[in-house]
Design a protein around this motif. Structure first.
Motif, PDB file in Angstrom:
ATOM      1  N   TRP A  18      27.010  56.715 -11.332  1.00  0.00           N
ATOM      2  CA  TRP A  18      28.287  55.987 -11.538  1.00  0.00           C
ATOM      3  C   TRP A  18      28.954  55.621 -10.120  1.00  0.00           C
ATOM      4  CZ3 TRP A  18      30.808  54.627 -16.151  1.00  0.00           C
ATOM      5  CH2 TRP A  18      30.262  55.364 -17.439  1.00  0.00           C
ATOM      6  N   VAL A  19      29.008  54.132 -10.030  1.00  0.00           N
ATOM      7  CA  VAL A  19      29.436  53.422  -8.747  1.00  0.00           C
ATOM      8  C   VAL A  19      28.696  54.286  -7.542  1.00  0.00           C
ATOM      9  CG1 VAL A  19      31.619  52.918  -9.436  1.00  0.00           C
ATOM     10  CG2 VAL A  19      31.196  55.074  -8.415  1.00  0.00           C
ATOM     11  N   PRO A  20      27.171  54.279  -7.580  1.00  0.00           N
ATOM     12  CA  PRO A  20      26.256  54.751  -6.737  1.00  0.00           C
ATOM     13  C   PRO A  20      26.166  53.942  -5.426  1.00  0.00           C
ATOM     14  CG  PRO A  20      24.856  53.647  -8.190  1.00  0.00           C
ATOM     15  CD  PRO A  20      26.263  53.606  -8.837  1.00  0.00           C
ATOM     16  N   ILE A  21      25.767  54.204  -4.251  1.00  0.00           N
ATOM     17  CA  ILE A  21      25.597  53.934  -3.076  1.00  0.00           C
ATOM     18  C   ILE A  21      24.000  53.936  -3.070  1.00  0.00           C
ATOM     19  CG2 ILE A  21      25.258  54.042  -0.538  1.00  0.00           C
ATOM     20  CD1 ILE A  21      28.015  56.033  -0.803  1.00  0.00           C
ATOM     21  N   SER A  22      23.258  52.597  -2.857  1.00  0.00           N
ATOM     22  CA  SER A  22      21.887  52.694  -2.828  1.00  0.00           C
ATOM     23  C   SER A  22      21.168  52.328  -1.699  1.00  0.00           C
ATOM     24  CB  SER A  22      21.676  51.641  -4.025  1.00  0.00           C
ATOM     25  OG  SER A  22      21.970  50.403  -3.752  1.00  0.00           O
ATOM     26  N   ASP A  23      21.934  51.688  -0.662  1.00  0.00           N
ATOM     27  CA  ASP A  23      21.652  51.351   0.455  1.00  0.00           C
ATOM     28  C   ASP A  23      22.626  51.914   1.640  1.00  0.00           C
ATOM     29  OD1 ASP A  23      20.754  49.859   2.753  1.00  0.00           O
ATOM     30  OD2 ASP A  23      19.877  48.315   1.774  1.00  0.00           O
ATOM     31  N   LEU A  24      22.183  52.723   2.591  1.00  0.00           N
ATOM     32  CA  LEU A  24      23.103  53.364   3.560  1.00  0.00           C
ATOM     33  C   LEU A  24      23.261  52.036   4.597  1.00  0.00           C
ATOM     34  CD1 LEU A  24      22.606  56.973   3.974  1.00  0.00           C
ATOM     35  CD2 LEU A  24      24.679  55.890   2.933  1.00  0.00           C
ATOM     36  N   THR A  25      22.260  51.473   5.206  1.00  0.00           N
ATOM     37  CA  THR A  25      22.435  50.575   6.006  1.00  0.00           C
ATOM     38  C   THR A  25      23.442  49.250   5.503  1.00  0.00           C
ATOM     39  OG1 THR A  25      20.065  50.887   6.870  1.00  0.00           O
ATOM     40  CG2 THR A  25      21.302  48.826   7.406  1.00  0.00           C
ATOM     41  N   GLN A  59      16.224  57.745   9.313  1.00  0.00           N
ATOM     42  CA  GLN A  59      17.182  58.374   8.662  1.00  0.00           C
ATOM     43  C   GLN A  59      17.877  57.894   7.271  1.00  0.00           C
ATOM     44  OE1 GLN A  59      18.366  61.789   8.560  1.00  0.00           O
ATOM     45  NE2 GLN A  59      16.484  62.288   9.678  1.00  0.00           N
ATOM     46  N   TYR A  60      18.418  56.439   7.847  1.00  0.00           N
ATOM     47  CA  TYR A  60      19.108  55.672   6.687  1.00  0.00           C
ATOM     48  C   TYR A  60      18.169  55.202   5.729  1.00  0.00           C
ATOM     49  CZ  TYR A  60      23.115  54.335   9.773  1.00  0.00           C
ATOM     50  OH  TYR A  60      24.276  54.800  10.454  1.00  0.00           O
ATOM     51  N   ARG A  61      16.880  54.977   5.892  1.00  0.00           N
ATOM     52  CA  ARG A  61      15.908  54.537   4.871  1.00  0.00           C
ATOM     53  C   ARG A  61      15.937  56.015   3.926  1.00  0.00           C
ATOM     54  NH1 ARG A  61      13.746  52.082   9.152  1.00  0.00           N
ATOM     55  NH2 ARG A  61      12.023  53.889   9.323  1.00  0.00           N
ATOM     56  N   ARG A  62      15.558  57.168   4.707  1.00  0.00           N
ATOM     57  CA  ARG A  62      15.107  58.426   3.891  1.00  0.00           C
ATOM     58  C   ARG A  62      16.339  58.814   3.148  1.00  0.00           C
ATOM     59  NH1 ARG A  62      14.490  61.502   8.243  1.00  0.00           N
ATOM     60  NH2 ARG A  62      12.343  60.630   8.507  1.00  0.00           N
ATOM     61  N   ARG A  63      17.709  58.433   3.421  1.00  0.00           N
ATOM     62  CA  ARG A  63      18.724  58.940   2.689  1.00  0.00           C
ATOM     63  C   ARG A  63      19.291  57.667   1.873  1.00  0.00           C
ATOM     64  NH1 ARG A  63      22.024  62.694   6.065  1.00  0.00           N
ATOM     65  NH2 ARG A  63      20.535  63.407   7.632  1.00  0.00           N
TER      66      ARG A  63
END
Length: 174
Positions: A18-25, A59-63
């Motif tokens: 629900w309302v997820p974050i999919s790309d931290l960058t 780290q951004y990619r991994r998370r």
């Protein structure tokens, strides 16, 4: 939930996000642009802002779920939901949900960059995607858009950064 779907898809019987974050960058940039405090929180978690170093970018990619989600394609059933006003009234633009769907959808079912951009910019379903949807499990939160591809489903409902528990439970019962 989406991160774990991609990292360990065979562990789960199904995942509802629900309302997820999919790309931290991307979320970092969105928060910097809007002045929300989360940009600093992300930097503290990842070791700095994107572009600071190769290690920080890793780290951004991994998370980020988008890095791992393709491994879940066709393995774990996914239910991705977002309110049409999230990103306007809430903190996570619905592009994150739509891009997560695209990461595991079959090619003919993909949403275009233009369609995703219109969802985000206007907080409305693009005209060519409007379809009648009846799903009583969302209660007063009218379902505005839904697309299914294989074992992934994305639903955009009339709301913002929130979860509709009755819809979550109904999907899990299936």
């Amino acid at each position: 939930s989406l991160l774990m779907a991609g990292r360990a898809p065979r562990v789960w019987a199904g995942i509802s996000a629900w309302v997820p974050i999919s790309d931290l960058t991307a979320w970092h940039a969105e928060n910097k642009a809007s002045g929300r405090k989360y940009a600093r929180d992300i930097e503290l978690s990842c070791g700095g802002p994107p572009g600071k170093s190769g290690e920080v970018d890793a780290q951004y990619r991994r998370r980020s779920p988008l890095t791992h989600l393709p491994k879940a394609k066709g393995i774990v059933p996914l239910d991705i939901n977002a309110g049409i006003f999230d990103g306007h009234k809430g903190s996570v633009p619905i592009s994150h949900s739509l891009l997560a769907f695209n990461a595991v959808a079959e090619k003919p079912d993909l949403l275009s960059k233009g369609q995703i951009s219109e969802f985000v910019r206007t907080a409305k379903v693009p005209t060519e995607l409007i379809q009648p949807i009846k799903d009583a499990s969302y209660g007063k939160k009218k379902t505005l858009f839904r697309r299914t591809s294989g074992n992934v489903r994305v639903t955009i409902f009339d709301g913002d950064h929130e979860m509709v528990w009755s819809a979550l439970i109904a999907w899990l019962k299936e």
